[in-house]
Write a protein that holds these residues in place. Structure first.
Motif, PDB file in Angstrom:
ATOM      1  N   LEU A  71     -43.422  20.654  98.960  1.00 22.02           N
ATOM      2  CA  LEU A  71     -44.457  20.620  97.927  1.00 22.02           C
ATOM      3  C   LEU A  71     -45.653  21.473  98.337  1.00 22.02           C
ATOM      4  O   LEU A  71     -46.187  22.261  97.546  1.00 22.02           O
ATOM      5  CB  LEU A  71     -44.898  19.175  97.675  1.00 22.02           C
ATOM      6  N   SER A  92     -45.695  24.035 100.281  1.00 22.96           N
ATOM      7  CA  SER A  92     -45.383  25.465 100.196  1.00 22.96           C
ATOM      8  C   SER A  92     -45.360  25.933  98.744  1.00 22.96           C
ATOM      9  O   SER A  92     -45.808  27.040  98.438  1.00 22.96           O
ATOM     10  CB  SER A  92     -44.045  25.754 100.880  1.00 22.96           C
ATOM     11  N   ALA A  93     -44.844  25.094  97.851  1.00 20.79           N
ATOM     12  CA  ALA A  93     -44.820  25.480  96.435  1.00 20.79           C
ATOM     13  C   ALA A  93     -46.244  25.651  95.912  1.00 20.79           C
ATOM     14  O   ALA A  93     -46.535  26.587  95.156  1.00 20.79           O
ATOM     15  CB  ALA A  93     -44.069  24.434  95.607  1.00 20.79           C
ATOM     16  N   LEU A  94     -47.143  24.779  96.323  1.00 17.82           N
ATOM     17  CA  LEU A  94     -48.535  24.872  95.864  1.00 17.82           C
ATOM     18  C   LEU A  94     -49.203  26.113  96.449  1.00 17.82           C
ATOM     19  O   LEU A  94     -49.845  26.895  95.742  1.00 17.82           O
ATOM     20  CB  LEU A  94     -49.300  23.608  96.269  1.00 17.82           C
ATOM     21  N   PHE A 114     -47.833  28.898  97.841  1.00 11.91           N
ATOM     22  CA  PHE A 114     -47.268  30.165  97.388  1.00 11.91           C
ATOM     23  C   PHE A 114     -47.403  30.349  95.881  1.00 11.91           C
ATOM     24  O   PHE A 114     -47.299  31.479  95.391  1.00 11.91           O
ATOM     25  CB  PHE A 114     -45.811  30.299  97.832  1.00 11.91           C
ATOM     26  N   GLY A 115     -47.591  29.276  95.158  1.00  9.24           N
ATOM     27  CA  GLY A 115     -47.843  29.420  93.732  1.00  9.24           C
ATOM     28  C   GLY A 115     -49.123  30.190  93.481  1.00  9.24           C
ATOM     29  O   GLY A 115     -49.161  31.117  92.667  1.00  9.24           O
ATOM     30  N   VAL A 116     -50.174  29.835  94.190  1.00  4.55           N
ATOM     31  CA  VAL A 116     -51.434  30.561  94.080  1.00  4.55           C
ATOM     32  C   VAL A 116     -51.242  32.022  94.493  1.00  4.55           C
ATOM     33  O   VAL A 116     -51.672  32.947  93.792  1.00  4.55           O
ATOM     34  CB  VAL A 116     -52.516  29.888  94.949  1.00  4.55           C
ATOM     35  N   SER A 155     -48.442  33.828  94.690  1.00  2.00           N
ATOM     36  CA  SER A 155     -47.527  34.550  93.814  1.00  2.00           C
ATOM     37  C   SER A 155     -48.233  35.005  92.537  1.00  2.00           C
ATOM     38  O   SER A 155     -48.107  36.154  92.111  1.00  2.00           O
ATOM     39  CB  SER A 155     -46.345  33.644  93.478  1.00  2.00           C
ATOM     40  N   GLN A 156     -48.983  34.123  91.936  1.00  2.00           N
ATOM     41  CA  GLN A 156     -49.700  34.485  90.718  1.00  2.00           C
ATOM     42  C   GLN A 156     -50.770  35.526  91.004  1.00  2.00           C
ATOM     43  O   GLN A 156     -51.020  36.422  90.200  1.00  2.00           O
ATOM     44  CB  GLN A 156     -50.327  33.243  90.089  1.00  2.00           C
ATOM     45  N   TYR A 168     -56.843  33.395  90.769  1.00  2.00           N
ATOM     46  CA  TYR A 168     -55.941  32.366  91.291  1.00  2.00           C
ATOM     47  C   TYR A 168     -56.373  31.888  92.679  1.00  2.00           C
ATOM     48  O   TYR A 168     -56.352  30.693  92.963  1.00  2.00           O
ATOM     49  CB  TYR A 168     -54.504  32.893  91.321  1.00  2.00           C
ATOM     50  N   LEU A 195     -58.634  29.086  93.325  1.00  2.00           N
ATOM     51  CA  LEU A 195     -58.110  27.737  93.101  1.00  2.00           C
ATOM     52  C   LEU A 195     -57.399  27.179  94.331  1.00  2.00           C
ATOM     53  O   LEU A 195     -56.938  26.030  94.311  1.00  2.00           O
ATOM     54  CB  LEU A 195     -57.139  27.732  91.916  1.00  2.00           C
ATOM     55  N   VAL A 198     -56.006  23.394  94.930  1.00  2.00           N
ATOM     56  CA  VAL A 198     -54.592  23.084  95.081  1.00  2.00           C
ATOM     57  C   VAL A 198     -54.357  22.243  96.340  1.00  2.00           C
ATOM     58  O   VAL A 198     -53.565  21.300  96.337  1.00  2.00           O
ATOM     59  CB  VAL A 198     -53.798  24.404  95.102  1.00  2.00           C
ATOM     60  N   ALA A 236     -50.357  28.419  88.014  1.00  2.00           N
ATOM     61  CA  ALA A 236     -50.111  28.538  89.459  1.00  2.00           C
ATOM     62  C   ALA A 236     -49.152  27.444  89.924  1.00  2.00           C
ATOM     63  O   ALA A 236     -48.258  27.700  90.745  1.00  2.00           O
ATOM     64  CB  ALA A 236     -51.420  28.462  90.232  1.00  2.00           C
ATOM     65  N   GLY A 280     -45.466  28.427  90.935  1.00  2.00           N
ATOM     66  CA  GLY A 280     -45.268  28.185  92.352  1.00  2.00           C
ATOM     67  C   GLY A 280     -43.899  27.588  92.607  1.00  2.00           C
ATOM     68  O   GLY A 280     -43.161  28.035  93.492  1.00  2.00           O
TER      69      GLY A 280
END
Lengths: 218, 218
Positions: free
Chosen positions: A170, A172-174, A176-178, A180-181, A196, A199, A203, B173, B177
DNA sequence: GTCTATAGGACGATAGAC
DNA sequence: GTCTATCGTCCTATAGAC
């Protein structure tokens, strides 16, 4: 006794070795510029030789193939990434502050090095697979983050579930989500003010809220 | 009066037009397969012609350049994505359920169509810029999500800050993500059981918790 | 709309002189 | 380690016959 003979032979060898290492470093620097201009998958031996103002065959004295250049960049990226994480974690107290500091350092590095970040985390070069050797540092990064989560749990700052595989996934998803965007939609923005990346602290707070000690979330 | 003459000419024209549309659709289908095998940036006119068992010049009767194929795929992707979001939102009640349903539908579509998803959201083809026309559907997707957030706020299910630009940015995000990590690290996994995609409901809950009506988070 | 033929170029990589 | 020269392959795109 053998000192003079050794010096006669070894000093020039060292100079050559150092010069060679410098050339290799310059090749990798130029490769990053090319990938920044033409896309991460846009690196070619021909273009790299042009950028170095040498002929393509000369490049093959340093790297046996274009794949080897990718691999060297990948290794350099992983090692920088690991060093940055270590430094970020070292300058904060154990537990949640250290985890936050490490992740922030990783984020800043990725934003400052978008080409290497994409190479490391999104595999955008068709046909390129990093060698196990070049990949090694990545395991250590994961281990450091795992340890950070365990420390935060031990300190009572996060509930025990945070240190599970699910918690790490979880997180890593949070994170890398920032990133990646940011890389896809706001690559010119900087860390503090980016659409992004600004944020990222939020996150992290969401992650902490989800796994606050005593929270019921599995 | 002129009916027979018109039919003699127009009926064959319609048949040809339909056949042409079918051929174009098949070309795009094969292009997706190629991009799935060789990477999103691996599409070439030669390879596409080989896959179609025709000669390269014949392809140019349907698309004037390899870029035009990318653009047609991009448009198809945006339109499918929009249709999927509409359908997902239509089968749930307004407010939070509708928003959740729409985002879940988008996630499922992206996982089922990784090539198009990467083309739409991460621009992995060096030198390709979608035409404004092909991009049009993307604005509508954003508008639908914005509306979903507004409805959830109006229904008192989320605080007013959720409908801000910051809310939408955070939501994207979190959503992307999960998708980004899935496509990079678990592309074979399916939606329900994937390492990352199985966390999609969780990240939506985190978003909702952050903007729960009455929450103090800005 | 299909094909053959081809122009024109980029690329990865190697041979071999210096 | 540098170069010239080169091979073989792949590519985009066009000309023109059928």
């Amino acid at each position: 006794m053998t000192a003079p003979a050794e010096r006669d032979k070894r000093v020039p060898l060292d100079r050559r070795a150092r010069r060679r290492a410098e050339t290799i470093a310059e090749i990798l620097d130029r490769a990053v510029v090319i990938m920044s201009d033409d896309g991460v998958a846009g690196l070619t031996m021909s273009g790299l030789a042009r950028a170095m103002s040498i002929q393509p065959p000369s490049l093959y004295k340093y790297f046996p193939s274009v794949n080897a250049v990718h691999d060297a960049l990948y290794r350099r990226g992983q090692e920088e990434n690991l060093a940055v994480l270590r430094a970020g974690m070292a300058c904060a107290e154990p537990g949640l502050p250290r985890l936050r500091s490490g992740l922030t350092a990783l984020g800043r590095w990725a934003v400052a090095n978008p080409v290497l970040a994409q190479l490391l985390f999104w595999r955008p070069v068709p046909g390129f697979r990093p060698s196990p050797d070049a990949f090694a540092a990545a395991d250590e990064v994961v281990e450091l983050l795992r340890g950070g989560l365990r420390d935060a749990v031990a300190a009572g700052q996060l509930g025990p579930a945070a240190a599970s595989e699910r918690g790490l996934t979880l997180l890593s998803a949070l994170h890398f989500g920032v990133l990646s965007q940011h890389l896809a939609n706001d690559p010119g923005g900087d860390w503090e003010t980016g659409t992004y990346t600004s944020l990222h602290p939020t996150v992290l707070e969401l992650f902490e809220a989800a796994f606050r000690a005593g929270a019921s979330r599995d």
